[in-house]
Design a protein around this motif. Sequence first.
Motif, PDB file in Angstrom:
ATOM      1  N   LYS A   7      30.720  79.332  28.240  1.00 50.02           N
ATOM      2  CA  LYS A   7      29.353  79.759  27.965  1.00 50.02           C
ATOM      3  C   LYS A   7      28.512  78.598  27.443  1.00 50.02           C
ATOM      4  CE  LYS A   7      25.927  82.614  27.048  1.00 50.02           C
ATOM      5  NZ  LYS A   7      25.069  83.152  28.125  1.00 50.02           N
TER       6      LYS A   7
ATOM      7  N   ILE B 175      27.836  76.471  30.590  1.00 53.39           N
ATOM      8  CA  ILE B 175      26.968  77.184  31.542  1.00 53.39           C
ATOM      9  C   ILE B 175      26.160  78.193  30.728  1.00 53.39           C
ATOM     10  CG2 ILE B 175      26.914  78.404  33.757  1.00 53.39           C
ATOM     11  CD1 ILE B 175      29.873  77.605  34.101  1.00 53.39           C
TER      12      ILE B 175
ATOM     13  N   SER C 278      26.206  83.782  44.440  1.00 50.47           N
ATOM     14  CA  SER C 278      26.534  84.105  43.052  1.00 50.47           C
ATOM     15  C   SER C 278      27.985  83.758  42.820  1.00 50.47           C
ATOM     16  CB  SER C 278      26.274  85.584  42.741  1.00 50.47           C
ATOM     17  OG  SER C 278      27.244  86.405  43.390  1.00 50.47           O
TER      18      SER C 278
ATOM     19  N   ASP D 163      30.031  70.720  34.059  1.00 50.64           N
ATOM     20  CA  ASP D 163      28.651  70.778  34.555  1.00 50.64           C
ATOM     21  C   ASP D 163      28.091  72.186  34.487  1.00 50.64           C
ATOM     22  OD1 ASP D 163      28.749  68.078  35.210  1.00 50.64           O
ATOM     23  OD2 ASP D 163      29.492  68.473  37.232  1.00 50.64           O
ATOM     24  N   ASP D 164      26.790  72.274  34.289  1.00 56.90           N
ATOM     25  CA  ASP D 164      26.103  73.552  34.380  1.00 56.90           C
ATOM     26  C   ASP D 164      26.066  73.991  35.847  1.00 56.90           C
ATOM     27  OD1 ASP D 164      24.654  75.791  33.730  1.00 56.90           O
ATOM     28  OD2 ASP D 164      22.798  74.733  33.236  1.00 56.90           O
ATOM     29  N   VAL D 165      25.804  75.274  36.051  1.00 54.08           N
ATOM     30  CA  VAL D 165      25.650  75.820  37.405  1.00 54.08           C
ATOM     31  C   VAL D 165      24.297  76.526  37.442  1.00 54.08           C
ATOM     32  CG1 VAL D 165      26.693  77.246  39.207  1.00 54.08           C
ATOM     33  CG2 VAL D 165      28.149  76.157  37.494  1.00 54.08           C
ATOM     34  N   PRO D 166      23.220  75.758  37.516  1.00 57.23           N
ATOM     35  CA  PRO D 166      21.884  76.363  37.459  1.00 57.23           C
ATOM     36  C   PRO D 166      21.476  76.951  38.805  1.00 57.23           C
ATOM     37  CG  PRO D 166      21.679  73.992  37.721  1.00 57.23           C
ATOM     38  CD  PRO D 166      23.154  74.283  37.616  1.00 57.23           C
ATOM     39  N   GLY D 167      20.524  77.876  38.741  1.00 58.54           N
ATOM     40  CA  GLY D 167      19.887  78.331  39.963  1.00 58.54           C
ATOM     41  C   GLY D 167      20.543  79.495  40.676  1.00 58.54           C
TER      42      GLY D 167
ATOM     43  N   ARG E 276      28.344  75.197  41.971  1.00 53.79           N
ATOM     44  CA  ARG E 276      27.723  73.931  41.587  1.00 53.79           C
ATOM     45  C   ARG E 276      27.158  73.199  42.802  1.00 53.79           C
ATOM     46  NH1 ARG E 276      29.438  68.794  40.918  1.00 53.79           N
ATOM     47  NH2 ARG E 276      31.566  69.332  41.545  1.00 53.79           N
TER      48      ARG E 276
ATOM     49  N   ARG F 164      23.439  79.839  30.879  1.00 55.60           N
ATOM     50  CA  ARG F 164      22.801  81.029  31.467  1.00 55.60           C
ATOM     51  C   ARG F 164      23.833  82.016  32.023  1.00 55.60           C
ATOM     52  NH1 ARG F 164      20.131  76.569  32.877  1.00 55.60           N
ATOM     53  NH2 ARG F 164      17.948  76.313  32.258  1.00 55.60           N
ATOM     54  N   ALA F 165      25.085  81.676  31.936  1.00 57.56           N
ATOM     55  CA  ALA F 165      26.119  82.573  32.461  1.00 57.56           C
ATOM     56  C   ALA F 165      26.206  83.835  31.622  1.00 57.56           C
ATOM     57  CB  ALA F 165      27.470  81.864  32.487  1.00 57.56           C
TER      58      ALA F 165
ATOM     59  N   LYS G 120      25.967  74.724  45.349  1.00 56.84           N
ATOM     60  CA  LYS G 120      24.973  75.631  45.940  1.00 56.84           C
ATOM     61  C   LYS G 120      25.401  76.151  47.310  1.00 56.84           C
ATOM     62  CE  LYS G 120      22.049  75.242  42.526  1.00 56.84           C
ATOM     63  NZ  LYS G 120      22.912  74.494  41.614  1.00 56.84           N
TER      64      LYS G 120
END
Length: 288
Positions: free
Chosen positions: A241, A244, A121, A214-218, A115, A246-247, A117
């Motif tokens: 899921k 997040i 990964s 929270d999402d973990v984008p990017g 989160r 996109r996980a 950054k």
Amino acid sequence: MAATVSFSVTSPHGPRTVTLAYTRVGSGEPLLLLHGIGHHRQAWDPVVDLLATERDVIAVDLPGFGESPALPEGLTHDLATMNAALAALCETLELDRPHVAGNSLGGLLALELGREKLVRSVTALSPAGFWSPAERRYAFGLLQAMRQAARSMPLPLVERLSRSAAGRAVLTSSIYARPARRSPEAVVAETLALAGARGFTETLRAGTSVRFTDDVPGLPVTVAWGTRDRILVRRQGVRAKRIIPRARLVRLPGCGHVPMNDDPALVARVLLDGSRRTPSPAAQRAWA
């Protein structure tokens, strides 16, 4: 043998020195491994050699666990402090945004690093923080009971139990679906690690108000859950899921809360695929 590294972490009362124990093996892109509460870096031993064929693997004892001292006065075992300590660890070891994989508490910490950054990964195995209030109370109650049992058993009894498959089940069936696969020496060591974990109480206390929302984008995120997890039930993976979206959500058939011992080949493949841009078809297991 573990190495140790020391670095400075800011506290409300000024900088404090944190020391962590770790082992490092292999070559390739760096992969940082984070264990769960009450455990130690040796939880990753069943998969380390498999990972080291493609990654520079750094397995660390979190503050107050394994061979790492508890945090010094002025620092608390909360997420912000743990994030700062792990970020400082990476800087000191010159790990430029490593891949990170974590189990349970370590999975939550891995997601927090993602989160922020600070990593390339994230692979989270049964990560903490996706529980309902009732599920958290159940998990914490079970963890406290495990800790009390470990502290109450004399070493000769632990050693005697570890020599049989039935005894290893008594000691570790809460975290492993296949406790007989764990060696007697490893079972003794992790029972002692749980009993002697200096950071256990403060870490558990800090977790009472934790939820990951929270999402973990990017960046690539994989969340994997054992179908026989007895501590953090697998429906929490569905919540992860949703949070997040996109996980990649991966099912680990026949695995318990600490899946590295139950199916090392599968877990190693999930971790390696989680740190690649395009996961292999073998890692795309349906969630059912």
